[in-house]
Scaffold this motif. Structure first.
Motif, PDB file in Angstrom:
ATOM      1  N   PHE A   1       0.846  -1.203   0.000  1.00 48.02           N
ATOM      2  CA  PHE A   1       0.000   0.000   0.000  1.00 48.02           C
ATOM      3  C   PHE A   1       0.880   1.252   0.000  1.00 48.02           C
ATOM      4  CE2 PHE A   1      -2.274   3.062   2.887  1.00 48.02           C
ATOM      5  CZ  PHE A   1      -3.355   3.352   2.083  1.00 48.02           C
ATOM      6  N   ASN A   2       1.894   1.253   0.840  1.00 49.17           N
ATOM      7  CA  ASN A   2       2.798   2.400   0.946  1.00 49.17           C
ATOM      8  C   ASN A   2       3.575   2.577  -0.367  1.00 49.17           C
ATOM      9  OD1 ASN A   2       4.203   4.514   2.128  1.00 49.17           O
ATOM     10  ND2 ASN A   2       5.345   3.247   3.583  1.00 49.17           N
ATOM     11  N   LEU A   3       4.138   1.485  -0.871  1.00 44.81           N
ATOM     12  CA  LEU A   3       4.947   1.550  -2.099  1.00 44.81           C
ATOM     13  C   LEU A   3       4.109   1.887  -3.331  1.00 44.81           C
ATOM     14  CD1 LEU A   3       7.291  -1.443  -1.330  1.00 44.81           C
ATOM     15  CD2 LEU A   3       8.095   0.840  -2.038  1.00 44.81           C
TER      16      LEU A   3
ATOM     17  N   PHE B   1      13.173   0.847  -2.615  1.00 43.60           N
ATOM     18  CA  PHE B   1      12.620   1.534  -1.439  1.00 43.60           C
ATOM     19  C   PHE B   1      11.962   0.500  -0.519  1.00 43.60           C
ATOM     20  CE2 PHE B   1      13.073   4.924  -4.434  1.00 43.60           C
ATOM     21  CZ  PHE B   1      13.344   6.053  -3.664  1.00 43.60           C
ATOM     22  N   THR B   2      12.071   0.725   0.780  1.00 44.95           N
ATOM     23  CA  THR B   2      11.387  -0.185   1.719  1.00 44.95           C
ATOM     24  C   THR B   2      10.402   0.583   2.576  1.00 44.95           C
ATOM     25  OG1 THR B   2      13.425   0.009   3.006  1.00 44.95           O
ATOM     26  CG2 THR B   2      12.845  -2.187   2.224  1.00 44.95           C
ATOM     27  N   HIS B   3       9.359  -0.146   2.946  1.00 42.55           N
ATOM     28  CA  HIS B   3       8.327   0.364   3.842  1.00 42.55           C
ATOM     29  C   HIS B   3       8.862   0.441   5.270  1.00 42.55           C
ATOM     30  CE1 HIS B   3       4.533   0.427   6.087  1.00 42.55           C
ATOM     31  NE2 HIS B   3       4.871  -0.690   6.690  1.00 42.55           N
ATOM     32  N   ARG B   4       8.610   1.560   5.947  1.00 41.25           N
ATOM     33  CA  ARG B   4       8.907   1.621   7.382  1.00 41.25           C
ATOM     34  C   ARG B   4       7.744   2.318   8.088  1.00 41.25           C
ATOM     35  NH1 ARG B   4      14.440   4.073   9.018  1.00 41.25           N
ATOM     36  NH2 ARG B   4      15.108   2.040   8.256  1.00 41.25           N
ATOM     37  N   ALA B   5       7.240   1.683   9.142  1.00 42.81           N
ATOM     38  CA  ALA B   5       6.205   2.320   9.967  1.00 42.81           C
ATOM     39  C   ALA B   5       6.669   2.261  11.418  1.00 42.81           C
ATOM     40  CB  ALA B   5       4.866   1.595   9.807  1.00 42.81           C
ATOM     41  N   ILE B   6       6.668   3.399  12.087  1.00 40.39           N
ATOM     42  CA  ILE B   6       7.100   3.460  13.486  1.00 40.39           C
ATOM     43  C   ILE B   6       6.069   4.245  14.294  1.00 40.39           C
ATOM     44  CG2 ILE B   6       9.598   3.299  13.096  1.00 40.39           C
ATOM     45  CD1 ILE B   6       9.054   6.641  13.743  1.00 40.39           C
ATOM     46  N   TYR B   7       6.019   4.000  15.600  1.00 42.28           N
ATOM     47  CA  TYR B   7       5.161   4.806  16.464  1.00 42.28           C
ATOM     48  C   TYR B   7       5.994   5.912  17.090  1.00 42.28           C
ATOM     49  CZ  TYR B   7       1.626   6.308  19.726  1.00 42.28           C
ATOM     50  OH  TYR B   7       0.713   7.073  20.409  1.00 42.28           O
ATOM     51  N   ASN B   8       5.625   7.152  16.833  1.00 47.67           N
ATOM     52  CA  ASN B   8       6.276   8.314  17.419  1.00 47.67           C
ATOM     53  C   ASN B   8       5.479   8.673  18.689  1.00 47.67           C
ATOM     54  OD1 ASN B   8       7.038  10.945  18.126  1.00 47.67           O
ATOM     55  ND2 ASN B   8       7.544  11.480  16.005  1.00 47.67           N
ATOM     56  N   ARG B   9       6.026   8.247  19.833  1.00 47.85           N
ATOM     57  CA  ARG B   9       5.278   8.342  21.083  1.00 47.85           C
ATOM     58  C   ARG B   9       5.060   9.798  21.494  1.00 47.85           C
ATOM     59  NH1 ARG B   9       8.161   5.493  25.877  1.00 47.85           N
ATOM     60  NH2 ARG B   9       8.745   4.261  24.055  1.00 47.85           N
TER      61      ARG B   9
ATOM     62  N   HIS C   1       2.319  11.144  19.416  1.00 48.44           N
ATOM     63  CA  HIS C   1       1.101  10.320  19.422  1.00 48.44           C
ATOM     64  C   HIS C   1       0.698   9.891  18.013  1.00 48.44           C
ATOM     65  CE1 HIS C   1       0.544  11.945  23.507  1.00 48.44           C
ATOM     66  NE2 HIS C   1       0.735  13.137  22.973  1.00 48.44           N
ATOM     67  N   ARG C   2       1.686   9.483  17.202  1.00 53.93           N
ATOM     68  CA  ARG C   2       1.295   9.128  15.842  1.00 53.93           C
ATOM     69  C   ARG C   2       2.137   7.998  15.271  1.00 53.93           C
ATOM     70  NH1 ARG C   2       3.954  14.629  13.145  1.00 53.93           N
ATOM     71  NH2 ARG C   2       5.959  13.683  12.612  1.00 53.93           N
ATOM     72  N   ILE C   3       1.486   7.189  14.441  1.00 56.27           N
ATOM     73  CA  ILE C   3       2.207   6.256  13.575  1.00 56.27           C
ATOM     74  C   ILE C   3       2.725   7.074  12.405  1.00 56.27           C
ATOM     75  CG2 ILE C   3       1.843   4.472  11.804  1.00 56.27           C
ATOM     76  CD1 ILE C   3       2.034   3.065  14.376  1.00 56.27           C
ATOM     77  N   GLU C   4       3.971   6.867  12.044  1.00 56.23           N
ATOM     78  CA  GLU C   4       4.527   7.512  10.845  1.00 56.23           C
ATOM     79  C   GLU C   4       4.868   6.427   9.834  1.00 56.23           C
ATOM     80  OE1 GLU C   4       8.027   9.724  11.879  1.00 56.23           O
ATOM     81  OE2 GLU C   4       6.940  11.017  13.283  1.00 56.23           O
ATOM     82  N   MET C   5       4.474   6.627   8.615  1.00 55.51           N
ATOM     83  CA  MET C   5       4.906   5.723   7.542  1.00 55.51           C
ATOM     84  C   MET C   5       5.928   6.461   6.677  1.00 55.51           C
ATOM     85  SD  MET C   5       2.047   3.024   6.437  1.00 55.51           S
ATOM     86  CE  MET C   5       1.393   3.929   5.045  1.00 55.51           C
ATOM     87  N   HIS C   6       6.954   5.717   6.315  1.00 55.67           N
ATOM     88  CA  HIS C   6       8.024   6.245   5.473  1.00 55.67           C
ATOM     89  C   HIS C   6       8.348   5.247   4.375  1.00 55.67           C
ATOM     90  CE1 HIS C   6       9.251   9.373   8.479  1.00 55.67           C
ATOM     91  NE2 HIS C   6       8.782   8.490   9.335  1.00 55.67           N
ATOM     92  N   LEU C   7       8.918   5.749   3.290  1.00 58.80           N
ATOM     93  CA  LEU C   7       9.547   4.894   2.282  1.00 58.80           C
ATOM     94  C   LEU C   7      11.033   5.227   2.342  1.00 58.80           C
ATOM     95  CD1 LEU C   7       6.890   5.279  -0.542  1.00 58.80           C
ATOM     96  CD2 LEU C   7       7.455   3.156   0.677  1.00 58.80           C
ATOM     97  N   ILE C   8      11.852   4.207   2.598  1.00 64.08           N
ATOM     98  CA  ILE C   8      13.273   4.433   2.823  1.00 64.08           C
ATOM     99  C   ILE C   8      14.071   3.970   1.607  1.00 64.08           C
ATOM    100  CG2 ILE C   8      15.234   3.922   4.366  1.00 64.08           C
ATOM    101  CD1 ILE C   8      12.970   5.364   5.817  1.00 64.08           C
ATOM    102  N   SER C   9      14.912   4.870   1.130  1.00 64.30           N
ATOM    103  CA  SER C   9      15.751   4.535  -0.030  1.00 64.30           C
ATOM    104  C   SER C   9      16.830   3.538   0.410  1.00 64.30           C
ATOM    105  CB  SER C   9      16.389   5.811  -0.576  1.00 64.30           C
ATOM    106  OG  SER C   9      17.209   5.500  -1.675  1.00 64.30           O
ATOM    107  N   ARG C  10      16.888   2.409  -0.281  1.00 67.08           N
ATOM    108  CA  ARG C  10      17.856   1.363   0.092  1.00 67.08           C
ATOM    109  C   ARG C  10      19.277   1.727  -0.309  1.00 67.08           C
ATOM    110  NH1 ARG C  10      15.738  -4.087   0.485  1.00 67.08           N
ATOM    111  NH2 ARG C  10      13.536  -4.172  -0.038  1.00 67.08           N
TER     112      ARG C  10
ATOM    113  N   HIS D   1       4.562   3.565  -7.436  1.00 67.53           N
ATOM    114  CA  HIS D   1       4.043   2.964  -8.683  1.00 67.53           C
ATOM    115  C   HIS D   1       3.083   3.931  -9.369  1.00 67.53           C
ATOM    116  CE1 HIS D   1       5.596  -1.146  -8.323  1.00 67.53           C
ATOM    117  NE2 HIS D   1       5.364  -1.080  -7.024  1.00 67.53           N
ATOM    118  N   ARG D   2       2.251   4.594  -8.550  1.00 68.06           N
ATOM    119  CA  ARG D   2       1.270   5.526  -9.111  1.00 68.06           C
ATOM    120  C   ARG D   2       1.965   6.702  -9.800  1.00 68.06           C
ATOM    121  NH1 ARG D   2      -3.761   8.776  -6.176  1.00 68.06           N
ATOM    122  NH2 ARG D   2      -4.538   9.594  -8.160  1.00 68.06           N
TER     123      ARG D   2
END
Ligand code: AVJ
Length: 323
Positions: free
Chosen positions: A218-220, A239-247, A250-259, A224-225
């Protein structure tokens, strides 16, 4: 409008939408840090992937919100005035609204969504299944002011904003959205809104890092779009998907990380990425009941009733427009 005129209008609209997408993508990838707006996740592929996410064992929000709407159907129905119009901000899958329409007696349903074609198809299906319901779709960006159809002008209004879509907004944007919803719906309006809650970080982490990898796809998909619609040349496998909780926030962050160190070209422009560099693609804010009710109060609404599931994973709120 004759056939040619309507085809032309459609082509114009397409160009307008694509060029808005293009200029936003170019602007957002020129920022430091780079970012992309989560609203661009939802092309046909992205909407389909999101539907798959809602069925994942780790992704609790959709099924939990549905269980709350189901469990408290009578309480919700009892606060809906007779002859009301239900105005849904952003209309995707109709599962939740169907539940609401079955439980409460509405005279009209106004789905508001940027994707006009999808909207009209869903509206037609709803007319078939709820023959007594008047359905007035509005093709508009619900984050900007729009006007309600004349036909619902005199009806009591109930806004519906499920799915914790509010979580995609920065807190100040959430405030602005709620104020604008109040202006659009008018005096005496009510609002039913779904809000995801803070909880055990592992549960949050897993909901955005599912084992089947659907959230990663979904993130990647946004890259493609860009390749498909804007003729970009992103190497999506790099690119890889990364999702972390930023305490703290108070939010989940989604990132695409360049390999690796790489470049991507979009519409004649080149964007460079360092190895490990991020494109920040989404925030999904999580609220406490207190923080959400304070936000609502500060945005022109008075909280009337709140419901949660037994494990307090998710919340649904009934708000009344403050005078
Ligand atoms: C549709 C914004 C509520 O934040 O949980 C799901 C989108 N992103 N998995 C969410 C999403 C990754 C979803 N919202």
């Amino acid at each position: 409008m004759n056939v040619h005129a309507s085809a032309l209008a459609k082509a114009d609209q397409f160009d307008e939408r694509t060029s808005a997408f293009a200029s936003e993508v170019i602007g957002d990838l020129s920022q430091h840090p780079k970012r992309l707006s989560p609203k661009y996740f939802y092309d046909a592929t992205g909407s389909d992937l999101f539907e798959q996410i809602t069925l994942l064992p780790e992704y609790y929000p959709t099924r939990t919100e549905l269980s709350i709407l189901h469990e408290h159907g009578n309480a919700i129905a009892s606060i809906i005035p007779r002859g009301a119009a239900l105005v849904e901000f952003g209309a995707g899958a109709t599962t939740k609204v169907r539940l609401l329409l079955k439980q409460s007696a509405f005279d009209a349903y106004v789905p508001v969504d940027i994707s006009g074609d999808f909207l009209r198809a869903q509206a037609e299906a709803l007319r078939q299944d709820f023959p007594a319901l008047a359905v007035y779709p509005v093709a508009a960006d619900f984050t900007a002011p729009f006007t309600l159809p004349e036909a619902v002008a005199t009806m009591p209004k109930v806004g519906f904003f499920p799915g914790s879509t509010l979580g995609n907004f920065e807190p100040h944007e959430a405030c602005r959205f709620l104020r604008s919803a109040r202006d659009i719906l008018g005096e005496g309006a009510q609002m039913v809104i779904g809000v995801d809650l803070e909880k055990d970080e592992r549960v949050l982490y897993e909901a955005y890092n599912d084992r089947a990898g659907v959230t990663a796809r979904f993130n990647l998909n946004v890259l493609h779009r860009i390749n498909r619609e804007l003729g970009g040349n992103f190497d999506t496998g790099a690119f890889t998907h990364r999702a972390i909780y930023n305490r703290d926030r108070h939010r989940i962050e989604m990132h695409l990380i360049s390999r690796k160190a790489q470049t991507a070209r979009i519409l004649g422009r080149t964007f460079s990425f360092r190895a490990g560099e991020s494109i920040h693609t989404e925030n999904s804010y999580k609220y406490s009941l207190e923080r959400f009710t304070a936000l609502a109060r500060g945005s022109g609404w008075t909280p009337r009733e709140s419901w949660t599931d037994p494990a307090s994973m998710f919340s649904v709120h009934a708000l009344v427009a403050s005078d």
